[in-house]
Design a protein around this motif. Sequence first.
Motif, short mmCIF file in Angstrom:
data_model
loop_
_atom_site.label_atom_id
_atom_site.label_comp_id
_atom_site.label_asym_id
_atom_site.label_seq_id
_atom_site.Cartn_x
_atom_site.Cartn_y
_atom_site.Cartn_z
N PHE A 283 1.80 -0.73 5.64
CA PHE A 283 1.79 0.37 6.60
C PHE A 283 2.13 1.69 5.92
O PHE A 283 1.53 2.73 6.23
CB PHE A 283 2.77 0.08 7.74
CG PHE A 283 2.13 -0.63 8.89
CD1 PHE A 283 1.73 0.05 10.03
CD2 PHE A 283 1.88 -2.00 8.82
CE1 PHE A 283 1.10 -0.59 11.07
CE2 PHE A 283 1.26 -2.66 9.86
CZ PHE A 283 0.87 -1.96 11.00
N GLU A 284 3.07 1.67 5.02
CA GLU A 284 3.43 2.90 4.32
C GLU A 284 2.24 3.45 3.52
O GLU A 284 1.97 4.65 3.55
CB GLU A 284 4.61 2.63 3.38
CG GLU A 284 5.91 2.31 4.10
CD GLU A 284 7.02 3.25 3.70
OE1 GLU A 284 7.44 3.19 2.54
OE2 GLU A 284 7.45 4.04 4.57
N TYR A 285 1.53 2.56 2.83
CA TYR A 285 0.41 3.02 2.00
C TYR A 285 -0.79 3.44 2.86
O TYR A 285 -1.36 4.52 2.65
CB TYR A 285 -0.01 1.90 1.03
CG TYR A 285 -1.25 2.24 0.26
CD1 TYR A 285 -1.24 3.29 -0.67
CD2 TYR A 285 -2.44 1.55 0.46
CE1 TYR A 285 -2.40 3.63 -1.37
CE2 TYR A 285 -3.59 1.88 -0.23
CZ TYR A 285 -3.56 2.92 -1.14
OH TYR A 285 -4.71 3.26 -1.84
N TYR A 286 -1.16 2.61 3.82
CA TYR A 286 -2.37 2.88 4.60
C TYR A 286 -2.21 4.05 5.58
O TYR A 286 -3.20 4.58 6.06
CB TYR A 286 -2.81 1.62 5.34
CG TYR A 286 -3.70 0.73 4.51
CD1 TYR A 286 -5.09 0.80 4.61
CD2 TYR A 286 -3.16 -0.16 3.61
CE1 TYR A 286 -5.91 -0.01 3.83
CE2 TYR A 286 -3.96 -0.98 2.82
CZ TYR A 286 -5.34 -0.89 2.94
OH TYR A 286 -6.14 -1.69 2.15
N GLN B 18 1.77 7.67 3.42
CA GLN B 18 3.09 8.19 3.10
C GLN B 18 3.15 8.65 1.65
O GLN B 18 2.63 7.97 0.75
CB GLN B 18 4.16 7.12 3.36
CG GLN B 18 4.16 6.60 4.79
CD GLN B 18 4.28 7.71 5.82
OE1 GLN B 18 5.24 8.46 5.83
NE2 GLN B 18 3.28 7.83 6.68
N GLU B 19 3.77 9.78 1.41
CA GLU B 19 3.73 10.42 0.09
C GLU B 19 4.26 9.53 -1.03
O GLU B 19 3.70 9.49 -2.12
CB GLU B 19 4.54 11.73 0.12
CG GLU B 19 3.87 12.83 0.92
CD GLU B 19 4.64 14.14 0.83
OE1 GLU B 19 5.60 14.19 0.04
OE2 GLU B 19 4.28 15.08 1.54
N ASP B 20 5.34 8.83 -0.79
CA ASP B 20 5.97 8.05 -1.86
C ASP B 20 5.48 6.60 -1.92
O ASP B 20 5.96 5.81 -2.72
CB ASP B 20 7.49 8.03 -1.67
CG ASP B 20 8.09 9.43 -1.75
OD1 ASP B 20 7.49 10.27 -2.46
OD2 ASP B 20 9.13 9.68 -1.10
N ALA B 21 4.51 6.26 -1.08
CA ALA B 21 4.06 4.87 -1.03
C ALA B 21 3.22 4.51 -2.24
O ALA B 21 2.34 5.27 -2.66
CB ALA B 21 3.27 4.64 0.25
N GLU B 22 3.50 3.33 -2.79
CA GLU B 22 2.71 2.83 -3.90
C GLU B 22 1.43 2.17 -3.36
O GLU B 22 1.43 1.61 -2.27
CB GLU B 22 3.50 1.80 -4.71
CG GLU B 22 4.73 2.37 -5.39
CD GLU B 22 5.45 1.31 -6.20
OE1 GLU B 22 4.91 0.19 -6.33
OE2 GLU B 22 6.55 1.61 -6.70
#
Length: 279
Positions: free
Chosen positions: A65-68, A71-75
């Motif tokens: 969810f963070e990546y898709y 989110q700026e810091d998401a790997e």
Amino acid sequence: MNSKVIVVHNLKGGVAKTTTVIQMATALVKFHSKKVLVIDCDPQFNTTFTCGVDTNEIRTLWDIFEYYTGQEDAEEVTMDDIIVPTKDGFDLVPGDLELVGADDDYMGVSDNIKTLNKALRDMKKEYDYIIIDTPPSLSLMVKNAYFASPNSQIICPTTLDVYGYQGLDSLQKRLDHFAKKYRMTENHPDFKITGILRTIVESNTKNDQTYSEGIEYFANENNIYCFKEIIHKTTQVKRAQNEMQNLFDYKADSTAAMDYKYFVKELLDLEKKLDKDVR
């Protein structure tokens, strides 16, 4: 994505959703040689815990969810990166407590209800079935489960009491609301309960007999399939959970194990009928 997607959901907790997910997935692997992926969308992550997966050192659905959602810091991460094998024979996308923050962080953007759908479409691994465990709510995670596939089936486990009946009725009303709200959305699901599974049943009590008949009536009135197989209330379920085992490994000839085995057979028969009707 050609997988059949099954969302296991009810607005009421304590209806054996997680138990049903694990036994369903295990039975499909053991008795029907299916390749199965389970996705744990529940912030309580009981499915992940019961499968013996420690999330402290691995990436989970939250990382997806963070990546898709950008989110700026998401790997960069894909579903293939976070899938782990389980001792039960199916693969797992683990959940964790971080998922509880999804509504606060991502609910404001309407397209975020399709985050899981996008991740699954990018997935390279192929499965016969994808089974999604959900929290007893209408959270962003649940909506993502519904939108995982336009052909998602919704299986609703329920106990035989007034709260279980109320949960079914409330869920059907909310699904009707979603159908109207998202009817113009591309590739939207049907938003309809496919089947009702009666769980934690005490067949010899008048209460359960009465509510069982009531749920059959509710299903008939709403054109929902009510599984003939029921899951009896037994101590074997809790004992298997305590040992972090599926019922078939814990005690294959137990009442609960046989109940789930025959339920899955009935589910496959229902799918054949539904596929035939579509054709």
